[in-house]
Design a protein around this motif. Structure first.
Motif, PDB file in Angstrom:
ATOM      1  N   ALA A  31      60.250  42.546 -13.996  1.00  0.00           N
ATOM      2  CA  ALA A  31      59.601  43.384 -15.019  1.00  0.00           C
ATOM      3  C   ALA A  31      60.051  44.833 -14.865  1.00  0.00           C
ATOM      4  CB  ALA A  31      58.079  43.287 -14.890  1.00  0.00           C
ATOM      5  N   HIS A  32      60.120  45.284 -13.620  1.00  0.00           N
ATOM      6  CA  HIS A  32      60.523  46.664 -13.305  1.00  0.00           C
ATOM      7  C   HIS A  32      61.991  46.893 -13.687  1.00  0.00           C
ATOM      8  CE1 HIS A  32      61.503  50.049 -10.488  1.00  0.00           C
ATOM      9  NE2 HIS A  32      60.272  50.417 -10.775  1.00  0.00           N
ATOM     10  N   PHE A  37      55.405  55.483 -17.666  1.00  0.00           N
ATOM     11  CA  PHE A  37      54.050  55.139 -17.194  1.00  0.00           C
ATOM     12  C   PHE A  37      53.974  53.687 -16.736  1.00  0.00           C
ATOM     13  CE2 PHE A  37      49.819  53.349 -18.438  1.00  0.00           C
ATOM     14  CZ  PHE A  37      49.111  53.848 -17.353  1.00  0.00           C
ATOM     15  N   PHE A  38      54.534  52.753 -17.525  1.00  0.00           N
ATOM     16  CA  PHE A  38      54.475  51.339 -17.156  1.00  0.00           C
ATOM     17  C   PHE A  38      55.253  51.089 -15.860  1.00  0.00           C
ATOM     18  CE2 PHE A  38      53.999  50.659 -21.962  1.00  0.00           C
ATOM     19  CZ  PHE A  38      52.620  50.754 -21.877  1.00  0.00           C
ATOM     20  N   LYS A  39      56.367  51.801 -15.697  1.00  0.00           N
ATOM     21  CA  LYS A  39      57.153  51.715 -14.463  1.00  0.00           C
ATOM     22  C   LYS A  39      56.319  52.228 -13.279  1.00  0.00           C
ATOM     23  CE  LYS A  39      61.622  53.446 -12.730  1.00  0.00           C
ATOM     24  NZ  LYS A  39      61.294  54.672 -11.999  1.00  0.00           N
ATOM     25  N   HIS A  40      55.660  53.354 -13.498  1.00  0.00           N
ATOM     26  CA  HIS A  40      54.795  53.954 -12.477  1.00  0.00           C
ATOM     27  C   HIS A  40      53.649  53.003 -12.104  1.00  0.00           C
ATOM     28  CE1 HIS A  40      51.008  56.255 -11.642  1.00  0.00           C
ATOM     29  NE2 HIS A  40      51.769  56.878 -10.782  1.00  0.00           N
ATOM     30  N   GLN A  41      53.097  52.298 -13.102  1.00  0.00           N
ATOM     31  CA  GLN A  41      52.000  51.352 -12.842  1.00  0.00           C
ATOM     32  C   GLN A  41      52.448  50.223 -11.912  1.00  0.00           C
ATOM     33  OE1 GLN A  41      50.409  50.068 -16.716  1.00  0.00           O
ATOM     34  NE2 GLN A  41      48.435  50.708 -15.929  1.00  0.00           N
ATOM     35  N   ILE A  42      53.650  49.697 -12.160  1.00  0.00           N
ATOM     36  CA  ILE A  42      54.173  48.630 -11.299  1.00  0.00           C
ATOM     37  C   ILE A  42      54.367  49.168  -9.882  1.00  0.00           C
ATOM     38  CG2 ILE A  42      56.177  47.137 -10.840  1.00  0.00           C
ATOM     39  CD1 ILE A  42      56.528  46.895 -13.908  1.00  0.00           C
ATOM     40  N   GLU A  43      54.956  50.364  -9.782  1.00  0.00           N
ATOM     41  CA  GLU A  43      55.285  50.937  -8.469  1.00  0.00           C
ATOM     42  C   GLU A  43      54.049  51.310  -7.655  1.00  0.00           C
ATOM     43  OE1 GLU A  43      59.450  52.957 -10.112  1.00  0.00           O
ATOM     44  OE2 GLU A  43      57.654  54.194  -9.825  1.00  0.00           O
ATOM     45  N   ASN A  88      61.198  44.558  -4.005  1.00  0.00           N
ATOM     46  CA  ASN A  88      62.118  45.577  -4.516  1.00  0.00           C
ATOM     47  C   ASN A  88      63.006  46.127  -3.394  1.00  0.00           C
ATOM     48  OD1 ASN A  88      62.952  47.048  -6.886  1.00  0.00           O
ATOM     49  ND2 ASN A  88      62.052  48.865  -5.956  1.00  0.00           N
ATOM     50  N   ARG A  89      62.397  46.291  -2.226  1.00  0.00           N
ATOM     51  CA  ARG A  89      63.137  46.832  -1.078  1.00  0.00           C
ATOM     52  C   ARG A  89      64.291  45.910  -0.700  1.00  0.00           C
ATOM     53  NH1 ARG A  89      58.763  48.130   1.394  1.00  0.00           N
ATOM     54  NH2 ARG A  89      58.606  46.237   2.640  1.00  0.00           N
ATOM     55  N   VAL A  90      64.018  44.579  -0.625  1.00  0.00           N
ATOM     56  CA  VAL A  90      65.093  43.668  -0.207  1.00  0.00           C
ATOM     57  C   VAL A  90      66.126  43.463  -1.324  1.00  0.00           C
ATOM     58  CG1 VAL A  90      63.703  42.501   1.544  1.00  0.00           C
ATOM     59  CG2 VAL A  90      63.802  41.554  -0.754  1.00  0.00           C
ATOM     60  N   VAL A  91      65.680  43.538  -2.589  1.00  0.00           N
ATOM     61  CA  VAL A  91      66.654  43.426  -3.697  1.00  0.00           C
ATOM     62  C   VAL A  91      67.593  44.628  -3.677  1.00  0.00           C
ATOM     63  CG1 VAL A  91      66.887  43.485  -6.217  1.00  0.00           C
ATOM     64  CG2 VAL A  91      65.262  41.908  -5.160  1.00  0.00           C
ATOM     65  N   GLN A  92      67.055  45.818  -3.356  1.00  0.00           N
ATOM     66  CA  GLN A  92      67.906  47.020  -3.230  1.00  0.00           C
ATOM     67  C   GLN A  92      68.906  46.837  -2.080  1.00  0.00           C
ATOM     68  OE1 GLN A  92      67.630  49.975  -5.037  1.00  0.00           O
ATOM     69  NE2 GLN A  92      65.924  49.303  -6.288  1.00  0.00           N
ATOM     70  N   VAL A 120      47.529  43.321  -3.346  1.00  0.00           N
ATOM     71  CA  VAL A 120      48.413  42.748  -2.311  1.00  0.00           C
ATOM     72  C   VAL A 120      49.571  41.984  -2.966  1.00  0.00           C
ATOM     73  CG1 VAL A 120      48.554  41.091  -0.402  1.00  0.00           C
ATOM     74  CG2 VAL A 120      46.593  42.640  -0.573  1.00  0.00           C
ATOM     75  N   ALA A 121      49.237  41.071  -3.903  1.00  0.00           N
ATOM     76  CA  ALA A 121      50.285  40.222  -4.488  1.00  0.00           C
ATOM     77  C   ALA A 121      51.222  41.033  -5.376  1.00  0.00           C
ATOM     78  CB  ALA A 121      49.650  39.084  -5.279  1.00  0.00           C
ATOM     79  N   TYR A 122      50.666  41.795  -6.311  1.00  0.00           N
ATOM     80  CA  TYR A 122      51.492  42.482  -7.301  1.00  0.00           C
ATOM     81  C   TYR A 122      52.059  43.805  -6.788  1.00  0.00           C
ATOM     82  CZ  TYR A 122      49.680  39.177 -10.760  1.00  0.00           C
ATOM     83  OH  TYR A 122      49.372  38.034 -11.452  1.00  0.00           O
ATOM     84  N   GLY A 123      51.261  44.549  -6.036  1.00  0.00           N
ATOM     85  CA  GLY A 123      51.700  45.857  -5.563  1.00  0.00           C
ATOM     86  C   GLY A 123      52.553  45.771  -4.311  1.00  0.00           C
ATOM     87  N   ASP A 124      51.933  45.282  -3.218  1.00  0.00           N
ATOM     88  CA  ASP A 124      52.683  45.134  -1.959  1.00  0.00           C
ATOM     89  C   ASP A 124      53.833  44.144  -2.146  1.00  0.00           C
ATOM     90  OD1 ASP A 124      50.815  46.840  -0.912  1.00  0.00           O
ATOM     91  OD2 ASP A 124      49.713  45.311   0.209  1.00  0.00           O
TER      92      ASP A 124
END
Length: 326
Positions: A238-239, A282-288, A303-307, A293-297
């Protein structure tokens, strides 16, 4: 006569208040002082909208999309399920199943561009909140983002009430929802994707990109994953989609395309309003900044491992082990 000082400049008390005392963005009154004589206000972390603390408990509506509070002098639109939508978000809102199909095609192309084509024809339906809740109860499994679910990837056969055409507006109310029953049949691991109606194109798209990832994982035979792994990687997609839209909309001479959403006067790539660009941020900021736990962490770890390793290697590791690579 009493004066107040600002720097080396004296002001009448009333002039000082008019010039320096903050006003509420909701009621337009001076923000009152608290019992200690200090000016106390709330501010939205993204929009920086300042308002009296009392508005958090006095029933002042928020836009269900951008979360801004409704200023007294403007009227938000009341959707049939009780949600309120500000006029800027309404401007690009996707209102019926047919209107959402061009956006669905764009997101299928986005997945194809990542070498993650979804081969099966999965129906996409725009639905009311009630239909979404009923469909959720009809599913045997699934974890959902409370307090409100805005999208679902279904695996069971059931009948869903879908929005047939854009509802009529009377004054500031959405009236006359025209729906029809849609029977889902199980031809593969996924029977349909449902999205809540009445959200702006960029939010609708990010929810759709998230649910498409659920569908992709099921259709590719991935094992049952823990919520933080599955929801996290779905949020990564989504991000990525939101980022691609922000990038595409930021070019001043970006070419418009014919596959733009029929719900918006702006083209897909060019001509996006300044507010719509801000909404994407804003929507990007909401995801970040999601605290769950599930959606945020889950998103931040994914995202860290995909980077670090790239999407392809990350997904292969998840397929083999059910976990993220270290």
């Amino acid at each position: 006569m009493q004066f107040s000082m600002s720097g080396n400049h004296p002001y009448h008390k009333t002039c000082y208040k008019e010039r320096f005392h903050p006003k509420c963005d909701v009621c337009k009154q001076f923000i009152p002082t608290n019992m200690n004589g200090l000016i106390e206000y709330r501010a939205h972390p993204f929009w920086l909208q300042k308002y009296c603390p009392s508005h958090e408990v006095d029933g002042t509506p928020r836009c269900c999309s951008c979360e801004r509070m409704e200023p007294r002098e403007s009227r938000y639109v009341l959707l049939d399920d009780g949600r309120k939508l500000c006029l800027e978000c309404l401007d690009s809102a996707v209102m019926d199943t047919n209107e959402c199909q061009p956006l669905y095609l764009e997101i299928q192309e986005f997945y194809e561009g990542l070498n993650m084509k979804v081969e099966q024809q999965v129906p996409l339906l725009l639905v009311e909140r009630q239909a979404l809740n009923e469909a959720m109860e009809g599913e045997k499994t699934g974890h959902h983002h409370l307090p409100e679910t805005r999208g679902l990837c279904l695996s069971e056969e059931q009948t869903v009430s879908t929005i047939l055409r854009r509802p009529r507006m009377t004054g500031n109310k959405i009236m006359e929802m025209i729906t029809e029953p849609y029977r889902l049949t199980r031809r593969c691991e996924v029977t349909a994707i449902l999205i809540l109606y009445g959200l702006p194109r960029l939010l609708t798209g990010s929810i759709l990109a998230h649910e498409m990832m659920h569908a992709w994982l099921r259709l590719k035979g991935y094992r049952t994953l823990t919520p933080d792994i599955e929801e996290g990687i779905c949020q990564v997609l989504a991000h990525l989609w939101i980022e691609s839209e922000i990038m595409a909309g930021s070019g001043s001479n970006a070419a418009s395309t014919s596959s733009s959403s029929s719900s918006s006067t702006s083209s897909k790539k060019g001509g996006r309003s300044q507010f719509e660009r801000k909404l994407g941020d804003f929507f990007k900021h909401q995801i970040e900044s999601d605290t769950s736990v599930a959606y945020g962490d889950g998103f931040r770890a994914g995202n860290r491992v995909v980077q670090q390793y790239g999407l392809k290697r990350t997904l292969e590791h998840i397929r083999l082990t059910g976990t993220l690579p270290f």
